[in-house]
Design a protein around this motif. Structure first.
Motif, PDB file in Angstrom:
ATOM      1  N   CYS A   1       0.854  -1.195   0.000  1.00 20.09           N
ATOM      2  CA  CYS A   1       0.000   0.000   0.000  1.00 20.09           C
ATOM      3  C   CYS A   1       0.884   1.237   0.000  1.00 20.09           C
ATOM      4  CB  CYS A   1      -0.901  -0.017   1.227  1.00 20.09           C
ATOM      5  SG  CYS A   1      -1.988   1.408   1.344  1.00 20.09           S
ATOM      6  N   LYS A   2       0.740   2.048  -1.028  1.00 19.07           N
ATOM      7  CA  LYS A   2       1.472   3.313  -1.130  1.00 19.07           C
ATOM      8  C   LYS A   2       2.970   3.103  -0.952  1.00 19.07           C
ATOM      9  CE  LYS A   2      -2.490   5.998   0.166  1.00 19.07           C
ATOM     10  NZ  LYS A   2      -3.093   6.961   1.048  1.00 19.07           N
ATOM     11  N   GLU A   3       3.511   2.164  -1.710  1.00 20.30           N
ATOM     12  CA  GLU A   3       4.947   1.877  -1.717  1.00 20.30           C
ATOM     13  C   GLU A   3       5.460   1.275  -0.418  1.00 20.30           C
ATOM     14  OE1 GLU A   3       6.506   2.212  -4.645  1.00 20.30           O
ATOM     15  OE2 GLU A   3       4.623   2.990  -5.448  1.00 20.30           O
TER      16      GLU A   3
ATOM     17  N   ARG B   1      -1.669   1.167   8.028  1.00 20.87           N
ATOM     18  CA  ARG B   1      -0.328   1.739   7.873  1.00 20.87           C
ATOM     19  C   ARG B   1       0.048   2.637   9.056  1.00 20.87           C
ATOM     20  NH1 ARG B   1      -0.783   5.158   4.055  1.00 20.87           N
ATOM     21  NH2 ARG B   1       1.415   5.561   3.793  1.00 20.87           N
TER      22      ARG B   1
ATOM     23  N   ASP C   1      -5.424   1.550   4.469  1.00 22.18           N
ATOM     24  CA  ASP C   1      -4.844   2.868   4.750  1.00 22.18           C
ATOM     25  C   ASP C   1      -4.736   3.134   6.247  1.00 22.18           C
ATOM     26  OD1 ASP C   1      -4.153   3.840   2.248  1.00 22.18           O
ATOM     27  OD2 ASP C   1      -6.152   4.664   1.875  1.00 22.18           O
TER      28      ASP C   1
END
Length: 134
Positions: free
Chosen positions: A64-66, A127, A124
């Motif tokens: 997720c998001k790198e 994280r 999200d």
């Protein structure tokens, strides 16, 4: 938050059922000891020490998001398609600081015919939660 229809991986951890949207799932691996895991992958314990429990056979690697991180799973039960109207959004006071990664509940049926609630994980929210707990 979600598309009209999401395909999710369906799994069990500590006798609770969970769903993670497939677009975030990189792969599922055997749950090895922490020192044997991929070095760039952080590991999330949804419950204290749950990831280190030998009964958890798998680790779901999430991208997720790198960022990559892993979630333990005792069993992988397959996939579920989740459409709008099939979930109950979880809001405050149900979602609090310690469980804000739970965004919705979905009623699904097991192979034996039993109906259970599975909790949809908000990747999200996992994280920042993971970083705060570390």
């Amino acid at each position: 938050m979600r598309e009209q229809k999401d395909r999710c991986i369906f799994f069990v951890l500590e006798n609770f059922f969970f769903l993670i949207p497939l677009p975030f799932v990189d792969k599922v691996i055997e749950n090895s000891l922490p020192e044997e895991r991929e070095p760039e992958t952080e590991f999330i314990d949804l419950w204290a020490e749950s990831g280190k429990n030998s009964k958890n056979k798998y680790c779901i690697l999430i991208n997720c998001k790198e960022e990559k991180f892993g979630v333990p799973a005792a069993e992988i039960l397959g996939f579920r398609d989740i459409a709008e109207g099939q979930v109950w959004e979880l809001t405050e006071p149900v979602r609090v600081k310690k469980n804000r990664y739970l965004c919705a509940a979905h009623e699904t049926q097991l192979e034996d015919g039993r109906k259970v609630l599975a909790y949809l994980l908000d990747v999200d929210e996992l994280r920042p939660w993971r970083k705060e707990e570390a």
